[in-house]
Design a protein around this motif. Structure first.
Motif, PDB file in Angstrom:
ATOM      1  N   ILE A  38      -2.436  21.078  -0.353  1.00 47.98           N
ATOM      2  CA  ILE A  38      -3.110  19.790  -0.178  1.00 47.98           C
ATOM      3  C   ILE A  38      -2.083  18.674  -0.054  1.00 47.98           C
ATOM      4  N   ASP A  39      -1.073  18.660  -0.904  1.00 46.71           N
ATOM      5  CA  ASP A  39      -0.052  17.611  -0.853  1.00 46.71           C
ATOM      6  C   ASP A  39       0.657  17.627   0.499  1.00 46.71           C
ATOM      7  N   GLU A  40       0.970  18.814   1.004  1.00 43.31           N
ATOM      8  CA  GLU A  40       1.622  18.914   2.314  1.00 43.31           C
ATOM      9  C   GLU A  40       0.701  18.418   3.424  1.00 43.31           C
ATOM     10  N   GLU A  41      -0.544  18.829   3.403  1.00 40.79           N
ATOM     11  CA  GLU A  41      -1.491  18.399   4.433  1.00 40.79           C
ATOM     12  C   GLU A  41      -1.732  16.891   4.353  1.00 40.79           C
ATOM     13  N   ALA A  42      -1.840  16.355   3.143  1.00 41.44           N
ATOM     14  CA  ALA A  42      -2.037  14.917   2.968  1.00 41.44           C
ATOM     15  C   ALA A  42      -0.812  14.140   3.450  1.00 41.44           C
ATOM     16  N   ALA A  43       0.378  14.672   3.223  1.00 39.73           N
ATOM     17  CA  ALA A  43       1.596  14.010   3.706  1.00 39.73           C
ATOM     18  C   ALA A  43       1.605  13.963   5.227  1.00 39.73           C
ATOM     19  N   ILE A  44       1.241  15.069   5.874  1.00 43.26           N
ATOM     20  CA  ILE A  44       1.181  15.089   7.344  1.00 43.26           C
ATOM     21  C   ILE A  44       0.158  14.073   7.834  1.00 43.26           C
ATOM     22  N   TYR A  45      -0.993  14.017   7.185  1.00 42.89           N
ATOM     23  CA  TYR A  45      -2.035  13.058   7.543  1.00 42.89           C
ATOM     24  C   TYR A  45      -1.508  11.624   7.415  1.00 42.89           C
ATOM     25  N   ALA A  46      -0.808  11.342   6.315  1.00 47.29           N
ATOM     26  CA  ALA A  46      -0.248  10.002   6.108  1.00 47.29           C
ATOM     27  C   ALA A  46       0.788   9.671   7.178  1.00 47.29           C
ATOM     28  N   LEU A  50       0.281   6.492   9.559  1.00 47.29           N
ATOM     29  CA  LEU A  50       1.180   5.350   9.379  1.00 47.29           C
ATOM     30  C   LEU A  50       2.332   5.329  10.381  1.00 47.29           C
ATOM     31  N   GLY A  51       2.490   6.400  11.155  1.00 49.85           N
ATOM     32  CA  GLY A  51       3.533   6.428  12.172  1.00 49.85           C
ATOM     33  C   GLY A  51       4.940   6.434  11.605  1.00 49.85           C
ATOM     34  N   ASN A  52       5.102   7.027  10.419  1.00 53.61           N
ATOM     35  CA  ASN A  52       6.399   6.999   9.760  1.00 53.61           C
ATOM     36  C   ASN A  52       6.587   8.299   8.972  1.00 53.61           C
ATOM     37  N   GLU A  53       7.729   8.944   9.149  1.00 54.83           N
ATOM     38  CA  GLU A  53       8.012  10.165   8.393  1.00 54.83           C
ATOM     39  C   GLU A  53       8.444   9.866   6.959  1.00 54.83           C
ATOM     40  N   ARG A  54       8.796   8.625   6.687  1.00 54.81           N
ATOM     41  CA  ARG A  54       9.255   8.246   5.343  1.00 54.81           C
ATOM     42  C   ARG A  54       8.064   7.801   4.496  1.00 54.81           C
ATOM     43  N   ILE A  55       7.400   8.773   3.915  1.00 53.45           N
ATOM     44  CA  ILE A  55       6.269   8.492   3.024  1.00 53.45           C
ATOM     45  C   ILE A  55       6.464   9.316   1.765  1.00 53.45           C
ATOM     46  N   VAL A  56       5.920   8.851   0.666  1.00 53.04           N
ATOM     47  CA  VAL A  56       5.987   9.598  -0.587  1.00 53.04           C
ATOM     48  C   VAL A  56       4.628   9.595  -1.278  1.00 53.04           C
ATOM     49  N   THR A  57       4.364  10.692  -1.988  1.00 50.43           N
ATOM     50  CA  THR A  57       3.148  10.775  -2.787  1.00 50.43           C
ATOM     51  C   THR A  57       3.308   9.860  -3.992  1.00 50.43           C
ATOM     52  N   LYS A  58       2.372   8.943  -4.174  1.00 46.55           N
ATOM     53  CA  LYS A  58       2.402   8.060  -5.338  1.00 46.55           C
ATOM     54  C   LYS A  58       1.447   8.548  -6.426  1.00 46.55           C
ATOM     55  N   LEU A  59       0.254   8.987  -6.011  1.00 52.67           N
ATOM     56  CA  LEU A  59      -0.769   9.320  -7.000  1.00 52.67           C
ATOM     57  C   LEU A  59      -1.683  10.404  -6.463  1.00 52.67           C
ATOM     58  N   ILE A  60      -2.009  11.330  -7.319  1.00 51.51           N
ATOM     59  CA  ILE A  60      -3.096  12.281  -7.060  1.00 51.51           C
ATOM     60  C   ILE A  60      -4.011  12.147  -8.263  1.00 51.51           C
ATOM     61  N   SER A  61      -5.244  11.676  -8.017  1.00 55.60           N
ATOM     62  CA  SER A  61      -6.179  11.444  -9.123  1.00 55.60           C
ATOM     63  C   SER A  61      -6.682  12.772  -9.681  1.00 55.60           C
ATOM     64  N   ILE A 129      -8.351   4.145  10.495  1.00 52.77           N
ATOM     65  CA  ILE A 129      -7.982   5.508  10.876  1.00 52.77           C
ATOM     66  C   ILE A 129      -7.806   5.597  12.387  1.00 52.77           C
ATOM     67  N   THR A 130      -6.849   6.402  12.804  1.00 56.22           N
ATOM     68  CA  THR A 130      -6.712   6.728  14.216  1.00 56.22           C
ATOM     69  C   THR A 130      -6.938   8.223  14.400  1.00 56.22           C
ATOM     70  N   TYR A 131      -7.517   8.583  15.540  1.00 60.86           N
ATOM     71  CA  TYR A 131      -7.666   9.989  15.894  1.00 60.86           C
ATOM     72  C   TYR A 131      -6.790  10.315  17.097  1.00 60.86           C
ATOM     73  N   ASP A 132      -6.046   9.316  17.564  1.00 67.89           N
ATOM     74  CA  ASP A 132      -5.083   9.520  18.637  1.00 67.89           C
ATOM     75  C   ASP A 132      -3.747   9.883  18.014  1.00 67.89           C
ATOM     76  N   ARG A 133      -2.862  10.402  18.807  1.00 67.76           N
ATOM     77  CA  ARG A 133      -1.534  10.754  18.305  1.00 67.76           C
ATOM     78  C   ARG A 133      -0.517   9.654  18.601  1.00 67.76           C
ATOM     79  N   ASP A 134      -0.995   8.467  18.910  1.00 69.32           N
ATOM     80  CA  ASP A 134      -0.087   7.381  19.269  1.00 69.32           C
ATOM     81  C   ASP A 134       0.724   6.858  18.096  1.00 69.32           C
ATOM     82  N   ARG A 135       0.350   7.184  16.879  1.00 72.61           N
ATOM     83  CA  ARG A 135       1.097   6.716  15.718  1.00 72.61           C
ATOM     84  C   ARG A 135       2.109   7.753  15.215  1.00 72.61           C
ATOM     85  N   THR A 136       2.116   8.952  15.754  1.00 65.90           N
ATOM     86  CA  THR A 136       3.077   9.939  15.270  1.00 65.90           C
ATOM     87  C   THR A 136       4.479   9.391  15.468  1.00 65.90           C
TER      88      THR A 136
END
Length: 143
Positions: A38-46, A50-61, A129-136
């Motif tokens: 889930i964390d990996e899939e959520a990171a890919i989604y983020a 957000l169009g940025n590979e530099r993201i970090v998990t802050k919180l999982i409720s 949310i975007t469903y296009d790949r323009d933010r990758t």
């Protein structure tokens, strides 16, 4: 759509096959394996949102395990963005059995923070949310 509207808006794109190495001593899916997926899939989604590979998990409720999965089960993971902060994205996750559609796990809030090149939180500029790949990240660099 499930009752109480819990799966409304969630797309289930990622599927996993529960294999022997994913099992706990009880013979059911090890929660740590599922949370890693889930964390990996959520990171890919983020990253895509957000169009940025530099993201970090802050919180999982709170993680709510509702059912288990066994060896050979096919499971699918779904995510939906629920909020865009100035430097963050919040999403909801659900994992279900692909065949029976029975919910295995829900997480109401997973928060990722967008980072700048200096490794500090940075504004991302998105509000929906975007469903296009323009933010990758590759598409953003080419634009």
């Amino acid at each position: 759509m499930r009752d109480r509207g819990r799966t409304r808006g969630i797309n289930f794109y990622t599927r996993k096959w529960v294999r022997p190495e994913d099992l706990n001593a009880n013979g059911s899916l090890f929660g740590g394996s599922l949370l890693r997926w889930i964390d990996e899939e959520a990171a890919i989604y983020a990253i895509v949102q957000l169009g940025n590979e530099r993201i970090v998990t802050k919180l999982i409720s709170e993680v709510n395990f509702e059912a288990s999965a066994r060896q050979g089960d096919l499971i699918e993971m779904g995510l939906i963005a629920t909020d865009f902060g100035r430097t963050s994205i919040t999403m909801r996750a659900e994992v279900r059995n692909m065949i029976t559609r029975k919910t295995i796990l829900t997480i109401e809030r997973i928060v990722f923070v967008n980072l700048g090149e200096d490794g500090r939180p940075a504004p991302h500029g998105y509000t929906e949310i975007t469903y296009d790949r323009d933010r990758t990240p590759g598409a953003c660099a080419a634009a």
